[in-house]
Design a protein around this motif. Structure first.
Motif, PDB file in Angstrom:
ATOM      1  N   ARG A   1       0.823  -1.214   0.000  1.00 12.63           N
ATOM      2  CA  ARG A   1       0.000   0.000   0.000  1.00 12.63           C
ATOM      3  C   ARG A   1       0.858   1.264   0.000  1.00 12.63           C
ATOM      4  N   ASP A   2       2.086   1.163   0.500  1.00 17.00           N
ATOM      5  CA  ASP A   2       2.958   2.344   0.510  1.00 17.00           C
ATOM      6  C   ASP A   2       3.300   2.830  -0.898  1.00 17.00           C
ATOM      7  N   ASN A   3       3.166   1.973  -1.897  1.00 14.50           N
ATOM      8  CA  ASN A   3       3.392   2.423  -3.278  1.00 14.50           C
ATOM      9  C   ASN A   3       2.456   3.565  -3.658  1.00 14.50           C
ATOM     10  N   ALA A   4       1.257   3.544  -3.095  1.00 11.16           N
ATOM     11  CA  ALA A   4       0.279   4.597  -3.384  1.00 11.16           C
ATOM     12  C   ALA A   4       0.425   5.783  -2.446  1.00 11.16           C
ATOM     13  N   ARG A   5       1.176   5.618  -1.362  1.00 12.31           N
ATOM     14  CA  ARG A   5       1.170   6.612  -0.294  1.00 12.31           C
ATOM     15  C   ARG A   5       2.407   7.507  -0.280  1.00 12.31           C
ATOM     16  N   THR A   6       3.351   7.255  -1.198  1.00  9.75           N
ATOM     17  CA  THR A   6       4.499   8.162  -1.256  1.00  9.75           C
ATOM     18  C   THR A   6       3.994   9.568  -1.559  1.00  9.75           C
ATOM     19  N   PRO A   7       4.676  10.599  -1.026  1.00  4.05           N
ATOM     20  CA  PRO A   7       4.159  11.965  -1.178  1.00  4.05           C
ATOM     21  C   PRO A   7       3.951  12.380  -2.633  1.00  4.05           C
ATOM     22  N   MET A   8       2.950  13.236  -2.802  1.00  2.00           N
ATOM     23  CA  MET A   8       2.609  13.789  -4.111  1.00  2.00           C
ATOM     24  C   MET A   8       3.819  14.525  -4.682  1.00  2.00           C
ATOM     25  N   GLN A   9       4.022  14.376  -5.983  1.00  5.14           N
ATOM     26  CA  GLN A   9       5.201  14.934  -6.652  1.00  5.14           C
ATOM     27  C   GLN A   9       4.816  16.224  -7.383  1.00  5.14           C
ATOM     28  N   TRP A  10       5.090  17.352  -6.709  1.00  5.53           N
ATOM     29  CA  TRP A  10       4.639  18.650  -7.217  1.00  5.53           C
ATOM     30  C   TRP A  10       5.644  19.286  -8.166  1.00  5.53           C
ATOM     31  N   ASP A  11       6.948  19.207  -7.805  1.00  5.28           N
ATOM     32  CA  ASP A  11       7.958  19.871  -8.642  1.00  5.28           C
ATOM     33  C   ASP A  11       9.326  19.248  -8.361  1.00  5.28           C
ATOM     34  N   THR A  12      10.386  19.876  -8.848  1.00  8.51           N
ATOM     35  CA  THR A  12      11.738  19.295  -8.714  1.00  8.51           C
ATOM     36  C   THR A  12      12.480  19.833  -7.495  1.00  8.51           C
TER      37      THR A  12
END
Length: 556
Positions: free
Chosen positions: A421-432
């Motif tokens: 389930r952690d595959n879905a829970r990594t933080p959202m990737q907003w920018d670099t």
């Protein structure tokens, strides 16, 4: 069919802990969701589903609730929530809350009272039993490993917990429990929330006498799901919920229902059933179960396309005109769609993410987009157990590798990289920027290392990105009754490489063709010459030729 607003809606699921941190503590919060509302609005969705934001000890990331009427302090407070709700409504969107009422936290005041003595008024709010011959009351196995029963020293009895020890199950046989649930639902609906996603709602009704579960594998503890899914009084409870609460508001309700089959869903969500609007079923996301039933979901085998088509088509056909589908590839409990059903290599990630989106969004039902799915975010591919936080994953490792020795370390790490389930829970990737713009602090869970290649800032600058493709699909649904209400017919069901189907409504026809492989293949489907290409993930149309992960939709 009487048309409802939620049939034409598209839902965006926000897992607040991983979406956006506004105060630098490394944990996403409501202030972060508020900050990112313009982004969600730009995508074009109608509804935001928030995973639990209630006060919780976080034994299971908020699915163990200690106070249903208070906000988890790490996420903010009720003032911030009210701001979020008002701004969401101002932008023309709605908010659906997670309702978790199969169980509470063991820190909830009801349970503190319940465990204090056998004659406490709250004793019967939970399920207590004596042991049998110094053993647990029955052979049910918890979803998180071990027994579903926990001995409590104070009163020398066991309490039932289908999930973690800190998540005791409520006793829905008790009318006082049900009345408390109706009250807390009214609390949020009167605030103005627009509905509920109901966690494992078909587990509420336990079988009379709590008998042992079948155990053909002679495991230490048996699979509990056949015993608790769709229990004898579930319809009664859901009808009472509808009569006492839901029918008094114009809201949306979706029940998460493991093991549910179409005939069950029609009972609970039929257009004349007076219970719920739709269910989350699991048929298509549980296809790759391990051949060894003791390992359950832990596997790394690819899903066979013929099986996937059969699973999805079965629901499309069965519910047409009688009930309503919820459409999803992934969520906070499921691995990333592009890694599980597509191809997350740099060469094919964008194409396969768009192909999967096309295949799902052209079906009948309400589509759900899980945060980051619209960017084509991938599994994290963690390589060390220490990188995981998920209680289910960690417990599974200890049970299967260390205690039962069913798999070795290397194999289990492959399984976790595929299914955790952690595959879905990594933080959202907003920018670099540092931590992908998610937080200025240390993220609660490690980021996916590919955030410099896959992030919202880059996709918003690229008109060919996965983000803008999702935006187009959402616009098409909003504009087309054919996409929303049309009937469904699967084409070439035995084809192991192509998923094709037809939709028809009021004299119009839609044909969807998706290549699930990285090969160039040819398929000829009979269509009139005046057909129009409605959307495709390639810039041109090569007629009967399908390029790697090509998806196209024709209208005539």
């Amino acid at each position: 069919m009487k048309k409802k607003w939620w049939q034409k809606a598209v839902v965006y699921q926000v897992y607040p802990r991983s979406f956006q941190d506004s105060d630098g503590d490394g944990i996403g919060d409501l202030g972060g969701v508020l900050q990112r509302l313009p982004y969600i609005k730009k995508l074009g969705v109608d509804v935001i589903w928030l995973n639990p934001i209630y006060k919780s000890p976080d034994k299971d990331n908020g699915y163990d609730i200690s106070d249903y009427r208070a906000i988890q302090p790490k996420f903010g407070n009720m003032k911030v929530f009210d701001q979020l709700l008002a701004e969401t409504h101002r932008l023309g969107m709605k908010i659906v809350m997670d309702l978790v009422v199969n169980h509470t936290s063991d820190q909830h005041e009801w349970f503190k009272q319940s465990r204090s003595s056998k004659d406490n008024p709250y004793r019967d709010f939970y399920i207590w039993r004596d042991g049998k011959n110094n053993l647990v009351p029955n052979n049910w196995g918890s979803y998180f490993g071990g027994s579903t029963w926990q001995f409590d020293e104070a009163t020398k009895q066991y309490y039932l917990h289908l999930f973690a020890k800190g998540q005791p199950d409520l006793n829905w046989e008790n009318p006082a429990v049900r009345e408390q649930v109706w009250e807390l639902m009214r609390f949020w609906l009167n605030k103005g929330v627009d509905g509920f996603r109901m966690d494992v709602i078909n587990f509420l009704s336990k079988p009379a006498g709590l008998p042992d579960a079948p155990n053909p594998e002679h495991a230490e503890f048996a699979n509990v799901e056949p015993m608790v899914a769709d229990g004898p009084k579930l319809n009664d409870y859901l009808r009472e919920m509808n009569k006492k609460v839901l029918s008094h508001y114009d809201v949306m309700s979706v029940g998460e229902m493991p093991s549910a089959k179409p005939k069950d869903a029609l009972e609970y969500t039929g257009l004349d059933a007076h219970e719920l609007n739709m269910v989350f079923q699991f048929d298509h996301v549980t296809l790759a179960l391990n051949k060894d039933p003791r390992l359950g979901k832990w596997n790394d085998q690819p899903v066979k396309l013929v099986d996937l088509k059969q699973a999805l088509s079965k629901w499309q056909t069965a519910l047409d005109g009688k009930g309503w589908n919820s459409l999803y590839w992934n969520n906070h409990d499921r691995a990333r769609a592009v890694s599980r059903f597509g191809n997350d290599s740099p060469q094919y990630r964008v194409l396969s993410a768009k192909m999967l989106a096309t295949t799902l969004h052209m079906m009948q039902g309400t589509p759900y987009i899980y945060q980051g799915e619209e960017l084509g975010m991938t599994n994290a591919h963690f390589t060390a157990l220490s990188e995981y936080q998920d209680i289910e994953s960690i417990e599974a490792y200890h049970q299967l590798v260390e205690r039962e020795k069913l798999v070795d370390h290397k194999t289990m790490m492959r399984y976790l990289a595929t299914e955790s389930r952690d595959n879905a829970r990594t933080p959202m990737q907003w920018d670099t920027s540092t931590n992908a713009g998610f937080t200025s602090g240390k993220p609660w869970l490690q980021l996916n290392k590919n955030y410099c290649e896959i992030n919202a800032a880059a996709e918003l600058k690229d008109q060919q990105s996965v983000f803008y493709y999702y935006q187009k699909l959402i616009k098409l649904r909003h504009q087309s009754d054919l996409i929303v209400y049309g009937n469904y017919q699967e084409l070439i069901p035995e084809d192991e490489e192509v998923f094709a189907y037809r939709r028809e409504y009021q004299g119009q026809t839609l044909v969807v063709i998706s290549n699930f492989t990285e090969k160039i293949i040819k398929r000829h489907l009979e269509m009139p010459t005046n057909k129009k290409l409605l959307i495709s993930n390639y810039a041109d149309d090569q007629a009967d030729q399908l390029r790697p992960f090509e998806a196209k939709v024709y209208l005539y």
